[in-house]
Design a protein around this motif. Sequence first.
Motif, short mmCIF file in Angstrom:
data_model
loop_
_atom_site.label_atom_id
_atom_site.label_comp_id
_atom_site.label_asym_id
_atom_site.label_seq_id
_atom_site.Cartn_x
_atom_site.Cartn_y
_atom_site.Cartn_z
N GLU A 1 0.82 -1.21 0.00
CA GLU A 1 0.00 0.00 0.00
C GLU A 1 0.85 1.27 0.00
OE1 GLU A 1 -1.90 0.82 4.13
OE2 GLU A 1 -1.58 -1.35 4.03
N SER B 1 2.41 1.64 -3.48
CA SER B 1 1.41 2.08 -4.46
C SER B 1 1.09 3.56 -4.25
CB SER B 1 0.15 1.24 -4.38
OG SER B 1 -0.53 1.44 -3.16
N LEU B 2 1.09 4.02 -3.01
CA LEU B 2 0.88 5.44 -2.73
C LEU B 2 2.04 6.27 -3.30
CD1 LEU B 2 -0.70 7.73 -1.31
CD2 LEU B 2 0.68 7.25 0.72
N SER C 1 1.76 6.37 -7.04
CA SER C 1 0.64 7.22 -7.43
C SER C 1 1.01 8.70 -7.32
CB SER C 1 -0.58 6.93 -6.56
OG SER C 1 -1.03 5.62 -6.78
N VAL C 2 1.68 9.06 -6.24
CA VAL C 2 2.10 10.45 -6.07
C VAL C 2 3.12 10.83 -7.13
CG1 VAL C 2 3.33 12.03 -4.53
CG2 VAL C 2 1.53 10.56 -3.62
N HIS C 3 4.05 9.93 -7.43
CA HIS C 3 5.02 10.20 -8.51
C HIS C 3 4.30 10.46 -9.82
CE1 HIS C 3 9.30 9.30 -7.37
NE2 HIS C 3 8.67 9.06 -6.24
N THR C 4 3.34 9.61 -10.13
CA THR C 4 2.60 9.75 -11.38
C THR C 4 1.77 11.04 -11.39
OG1 THR C 4 2.50 7.36 -11.58
CG2 THR C 4 0.93 8.63 -12.89
N ALA C 5 1.13 11.33 -10.28
CA ALA C 5 0.28 12.52 -10.21
C ALA C 5 1.09 13.81 -10.24
CB ALA C 5 -0.57 12.47 -8.93
#
Length: 163
Positions: A92, A95-96, A99-103
């Motif tokens: 988890e 994945s967070l 996700s933050v890297h991608t966002a």
Amino acid sequence: LATLICTLPGAQLASYLTSSPGGPKWNPLQSFQVCLATLAVNNALTAWLVKGPAQLPLYLLFQCILGMCFGWLMPTERVLFCTLTPLGQEAEIMSLVLSVHTAAAWIPPFLFSALNEAGYSLRLALAAQDVLLVTALMATVGVGSFERAVAQVRGGDTAGTKK
């Protein structure tokens, strides 16, 4: 191409700085902080010293340093996050992080493009990237002692109150 090729020695540098017998034995947090500072200095020097096509060799040198820093940053960042992740929460938390890297991946190119489109110098737009690097560096300072952070994540006592 020079930047991409130089990521390979950068990854070896990350390994040398944190785990090699002859290396300085930095912990992943120290290595990450030094890498961010090196990136910021490299960006600032590139923006300050490279003024046109006549400085192509100097520009290529800075691009090689940039590639080495990228190769150094990525594995060090992963080791840092994995080390500071509580046991049982690896999936988890990672994945967070991803996700933050991608966002947030759009922020540096957006800042560069916005300054360029507003009529500012490309050199200023490049130097402005240092705001993001220095912000990240300052955020890592709040971690404090890496060893205490690892002990806390692993359930150890950092305040000396547990027996």
